[in-house]
Write a protein that holds these residues in place. Structure first.
Motif, PDB file in Angstrom:
ATOM      1  N   MET A   1       0.846  -1.197   0.000  1.00 21.63           N
ATOM      2  CA  MET A   1       0.000   0.000   0.000  1.00 21.63           C
ATOM      3  C   MET A   1       0.877   1.242   0.000  1.00 21.63           C
ATOM      4  N   LYS A   2       1.837   1.271  -0.921  1.00 27.05           N
ATOM      5  CA  LYS A   2       2.789   2.369  -1.002  1.00 27.05           C
ATOM      6  C   LYS A   2       2.240   3.500  -1.870  1.00 27.05           C
ATOM      7  N   GLY A   3       2.828   4.682  -1.720  1.00 24.57           N
ATOM      8  CA  GLY A   3       2.383   5.829  -2.500  1.00 24.57           C
ATOM      9  C   GLY A   3       2.925   5.778  -3.915  1.00 24.57           C
ATOM     10  N   LEU A   4       4.206   6.128  -4.080  1.00 24.41           N
ATOM     11  CA  LEU A   4       4.920   5.953  -5.340  1.00 24.41           C
ATOM     12  C   LEU A   4       5.864   4.777  -5.151  1.00 24.41           C
ATOM     13  N   LYS A   5       5.739   3.752  -5.992  1.00 19.44           N
ATOM     14  CA  LYS A   5       6.523   2.534  -5.809  1.00 19.44           C
ATOM     15  C   LYS A   5       7.185   2.138  -7.121  1.00 19.44           C
ATOM     16  N   ALA A   6       8.494   1.902  -7.075  1.00 18.68           N
ATOM     17  CA  ALA A   6       9.247   1.510  -8.267  1.00 18.68           C
ATOM     18  C   ALA A   6      10.066   0.272  -7.974  1.00 18.68           C
ATOM     19  N   GLY A   7      10.019  -0.686  -8.894  1.00 13.84           N
ATOM     20  CA  GLY A   7      10.915  -1.827  -8.804  1.00 13.84           C
ATOM     21  C   GLY A   7      12.320  -1.457  -9.227  1.00 13.84           C
ATOM     22  N   GLY A   8      12.436  -0.419 -10.067  1.00  4.15           N
ATOM     23  CA  GLY A   8      13.731   0.142 -10.445  1.00  4.15           C
ATOM     24  C   GLY A   8      13.946   1.456  -9.736  1.00  4.15           C
ATOM     25  N   ASN A   9      14.354   2.482 -10.481  1.00  2.00           N
ATOM     26  CA  ASN A   9      14.613   3.794  -9.887  1.00  2.00           C
ATOM     27  C   ASN A   9      13.338   4.621  -9.784  1.00  2.00           C
ATOM     28  N   LEU A  10      13.243   5.380  -8.708  1.00  5.53           N
ATOM     29  CA  LEU A  10      12.167   6.346  -8.520  1.00  5.53           C
ATOM     30  C   LEU A  10      12.790   7.736  -8.564  1.00  5.53           C
ATOM     31  N   ILE A  11      12.356   8.552  -9.541  1.00  5.70           N
ATOM     32  CA  ILE A  11      12.988   9.849  -9.784  1.00  5.70           C
ATOM     33  C   ILE A  11      11.928  10.940  -9.715  1.00  5.70           C
ATOM     34  N   VAL A  12      12.201  11.983  -8.942  1.00  6.33           N
ATOM     35  CA  VAL A  12      11.339  13.170  -8.889  1.00  6.33           C
ATOM     36  C   VAL A  12      12.220  14.385  -9.134  1.00  6.33           C
TER      37      VAL A  12
ATOM     38  N   VAL B   1      16.259   5.902  -5.131  1.00  5.56           N
ATOM     39  CA  VAL B   1      15.363   7.061  -5.149  1.00  5.56           C
ATOM     40  C   VAL B   1      16.219   8.295  -5.375  1.00  5.56           C
ATOM     41  N   LYS B   2      15.829   9.110  -6.366  1.00  8.95           N
ATOM     42  CA  LYS B   2      16.563  10.331  -6.686  1.00  8.95           C
ATOM     43  C   LYS B   2      15.581  11.499  -6.690  1.00  8.95           C
ATOM     44  N   ILE B   3      15.857  12.496  -5.864  1.00 13.48           N
ATOM     45  CA  ILE B   3      14.991  13.670  -5.778  1.00 13.48           C
ATOM     46  C   ILE B   3      15.820  14.896  -6.127  1.00 13.48           C
ATOM     47  N   GLY B   4      15.446  15.559  -7.213  1.00 14.48           N
ATOM     48  CA  GLY B   4      16.184  16.728  -7.675  1.00 14.48           C
ATOM     49  C   GLY B   4      15.390  18.003  -7.616  1.00 14.48           C
ATOM     50  N   GLY B   5      14.205  17.977  -7.034  1.00 17.85           N
ATOM     51  CA  GLY B   5      13.389  19.179  -6.939  1.00 17.85           C
ATOM     52  C   GLY B   5      11.961  18.830  -6.596  1.00 17.85           C
ATOM     53  N   GLY B   6      11.121  19.856  -6.556  1.00 14.09           N
ATOM     54  CA  GLY B   6       9.711  19.657  -6.257  1.00 14.09           C
ATOM     55  C   GLY B   6       9.399  19.831  -4.786  1.00 14.09           C
ATOM     56  N   THR B   7       8.117  19.785  -4.478  1.00 15.05           N
ATOM     57  CA  THR B   7       7.619  19.860  -3.109  1.00 15.05           C
ATOM     58  C   THR B   7       6.891  18.557  -2.812  1.00 15.05           C
TER      59      THR B   7
END
Length: 751
Positions: A325-336, A356-362
């Motif tokens: 019951m995850k929000g955003l779920k990736a078997g590979g990379n998750l990028i935002v 998981v890679k986060i480069g911006g956003g809220t």
């Protein structure tokens, strides 16, 4: 964590500490009025330029966004009841079923009470179905079923409102349509109209190949999955709302290499799902847009994130498969890389079986488990990231933070370098007796992208601890510890402890414990140089590396917890730490080095850890001899009265850790408690602050990179972790008497 890393040694030491602590005499603080100079303490925004880029395996053709068509060449089909009027070639009707058999454009309007649109054209024929105020209901699973074509385009005419409703039953064979809109080939949904899809039998919209959505306002309700693009799901410039009763909201579920990807750009998406919100078997990328996700009823349905470490790890956990019951779920990379994302998830809010890679956003998250989890590496280069509720806030094998503003609240660890896959907090312990959030450290097996939590116990070596059921506390081998009634302290072996009058603290036999200053822990070979002993730990267990940005942590476990190394070279880190014993502001199993940036943390001193002595930047630990209440001011100035750090911690605390480039060897500093402070505050950490009044607690001169300070100035500290009162459930904010326990039949007060 709650128990020390050497279980039997800690338990024995704790008994002695509890007996000794009642006789400790704390020295008082000197008092003097203080009026400090005002000094600006800035909390800089991230200045790093994110190198994290959006990735998509899908490209758009002109036809994927072209909303115009030649009306004179289009076949017009007017639906009415259980029949239809067809103007043009390529389509036929039989018993309420409209069959499209050739390439071309087909415009549907009107309502079909019980029927279907079936596309069965040549394998290279592109078919465009235009919905212009059309309504189609079917008693079978699919109302629109594309058996064969080159590619299906579903164009929502501008200004139109359309409804597609699948039936209530589905033939559960592998090849049968199981969605209200079901396409075996590629499909693109585009246009500027509205589409409502009811997956009454099972799923809402399914493409067995690639599904692109490049426009329109789409609302889907489904018994199972909402929208599926099996090979890939690409969403751009769209508004989508999905609600599911028993499945995922949006997903791409092909496990083949380079397939199973989800890409979202400049779209407004709302998902309320029973299981995962948006799930990609491979990579999941959000490059822009607004996304709101609620899974499994939300974080409030999962008591794990509100119970804290002790309660979670004492629960017996089932090894049966559990639904994800995850929000955003990736078997590979998750990028935002950009966008506004709000998640209220029963399980992890952001989850990757890889990076998981986060480069911006809220990104704002409430999680019943981890806020952000990566099996491999979590990288944050920019963005505003808030985890307002979680069991563990940020968790990965390696964590790299170079920018952004991060705000984490956790029932266990705030930032946790876990060294493994996603099974933290589900009971069990590792070879070092780590519990709860350190459950990840006891396994090498990888967690699959299926809805499964692996919860295996570690293999204890050399027979130290016998095997136990998963998630249970081990039974101490016979003879190691004496038997005792539930909830009672152990009965010491005969002769180990002298007899004593009722209610009195026992006298420790001469030579059993070394001498020590009042209020200090005994120096023993096992607990001296607690931080430096970790320097030789292998770094293959992962690391936490912070080089920029601002990190706020409020944790009931460890603030920053690394199973390997902890390296701080920049940034601003503020920790409101635990009030529970067995946890610390920072915790590291490997080397800890600070060579830049600012670390300010308040919490219990029960499991106090500081950087290694080789750390180049000076660090100070202020040890209070009486615990302070939440909101009580503590601040450090230089000898001229300039404020270096000022905090009104959000929880009770007995220790302040501070590391800054402004601390220099040979300089004189002062610690004050109380007073009045004005200025800008975030989570009790002040910038642009000015203080008046206060009580001088200590004056000290730094001579080493690591300094322990009490009311008399520089002092020694055992590194063992306070008196370990927290290990027996005593609030760190209360050093008085609390309840009683029996020792050898004598009633002894809790500390």
């Amino acid at each position: 964590m709650f128990y020390n890393k050497k279980f039997k040694r800690s338990l024995t030491a704790a008994i002695f500490c509890m007996m000794l602590s009642a006789s400790i005499v704390f020295s008082g603080c000197s008092s003097s009025g203080n009026s400090s100079n005002s000094k600006t303490i800035t909390v800089p925004e991230s200045s790093s330029v994110s190198e994290i880029k959006a990735e998509s395996s899908v490209t758009l053709d002109t036809s994927d966004t072209e909303t115009t068509y030649n009306e004179s060449e289009a076949v017009k089909i007017t639906l009415s009841g259980n029949t239809a009027e067809i103007s043009g070639k390529g389509a036929t009707i039989d018993g309420g079923i409209v069959t499209v058999s050739e390439a071309g454009t087909y415009v549907f309007s009107g309502k079909l009470d019980d029927g279907q649109i079936i596309v069965n054209a040549g394998k290279d024929d592109d078919v465009k179905i235009v919905l212009n105020n059309a309504g189609i209901k079917s008693t079978k699973a699919s109302a629109i079923s594309a058996v064969q074509c080159g590619k299906l385009f579903l164009l929502l005419e501008k200004g139109s409102s359309n409804t597609i409703s699948g039936g209530n039953t589905v033939d559960e064979t592998d090849s049968s349509p199981d969605a209200a809109i079901y396409v075996k080939d590629d499909m693109t949904i585009l246009g500027e109209g509205e589409l409502t899809v009811n997956g009454n039998a099972k799923n809402g919209i399914t493409s067995k190949n690639t599904l692109k959505i490049t426009g329109g306002k789409i609302t889907v309700s489904a018994e199972n999955h909402g929208i599926t693009g099996k090979d890939d799901l690409y969403i751009q410039n769209s508004s989508i709302s999905v609600e599911t009763k028993s499945g995922d909201g949006l997903r791409s579920n092909n496990s083949d290499t380079d397939k199973g990807n989800v890409y979202i750009e400049n779209s407004d998406i709302t998902v309320v799902s029973a299981n995962d919100g948006i799930q990609a078997e491979n990579n999941l990328t959000v490059s822009s847009g607004t996304i709101s996700i609620t899974t499994g009823g939300g974080a409030a349905k999962n008591t794990k994130s509100s119970q804290g470490d002790f309660f979670v790890r004492t629960q017996t956990q089932s090894e049966e498969d559990t639904e994800s019951m995850k929000g955003l779920k990736a078997g590979g990379n998750l990028i935002v890389t950009a966008g506004t994302i709000t998640i209220d998830s029963y399980d992890d809010s952001l989850h990757s079986d890889s990076d998981v890679k986060i480069g911006g956003g809220t990104i704002t998250m409430k999680s019943g488990d981890d806020g952000v989890h990566a099996d491999n590496t979590l990288t944050i280069a920019d963005g505003n990231i808030t985890v307002s509720q979680s069991y563990e806030g940020l968790e990965a094998n390696n964590i790299n933070i170079s920018g952004g503003k991060i705000d984490v609240t956790a029932a266990d660890d705030g930032v946790n370098c876990s060294g493994g896959n996603d099974s933290s907090g589900f009971g069990g312990m590792d070879q070092n007796m780590h519990f709860g959030g350190r459950g990840n450290r006891m396994m090498n097996n990888n967690n699959s992208s299926d809805n499964t939590n692996n919860k295996q116990m570690p293999q204890i070596q050399d027979g130290d601890i016998p095997s136990t059921p998963d998630g249970q506390i081990p039974q101490i081998p016979s003879g190691d510890m004496p038997s005792m009634p539930d909830g009672q302290m152990p009965q010491m072996p005969g002769g180990d402890m002298p007899s004593m009058p009722d209610g009195q603290i026992p006298q420790i036999p001469s030579g059993d414990m070394p001498s020590m200053p009042d209020g200090q822990m005994p120096q023993t070979p096992d607990n001296q140089n607690n931080n430096d002993n970790k320097e030789n730990t292998s770094n293959d267990k992962g690391s936490i590396n912070i080089s920029g940005g601002t990190v706020y942590v409020s944790a009931q476990g460890d603030g920053l917890d690394s199973n390997g190394e902890l390296n701080i070279t920049g940034g601003n880190i503020i920790v409101n730490g635990t009030t529970q014993g067995g946890n610390g502001i920072i915790d590291h199993d490997g080397n800890c080095t600070i060579s830049g940036g600012t670390l300010a943390g308040a919490g219990t001193s029960d499991m106090l850890e500081l950087p290694s002595s080789s750390s180049p930047q000076c660090t100070v630990a202020v040890l209070l001899e009486q615990s302070a209440k939440a909101g009580e001011l503590i601040y450090i100035t230089d000898n001229s009265g300039n404020i270096l750090v000022a905090m009104t911690p959000e929880k009770n605390y007995s220790c302040l850790i501070f590391s800054s480039p402004e601390l220099r060897s040979g300089e004189i500093y002062k610690v004050y408690t109380g007073g009045t402070i004005t200025g800008d505050s975030i989570h009790g950490y002040y910038s642009n602050s000015s203080v008046s009044g206060g009580t001088l607690y200590s004056t000290f001169t730094i001579s080493d990179s690591i300094s322990y300070v009490n009311s008399t100035g520089i002092t020694n500290y055992s590194g063992m972790g306070g008196n370990m009162r927290g290990n027996f459930g005593v609030n760190a904010g209360n050093r008085g008497m609390k309840n009683n326990f029996n020792l050898n039949g004598q009633e002894v007060p809790h500390l």
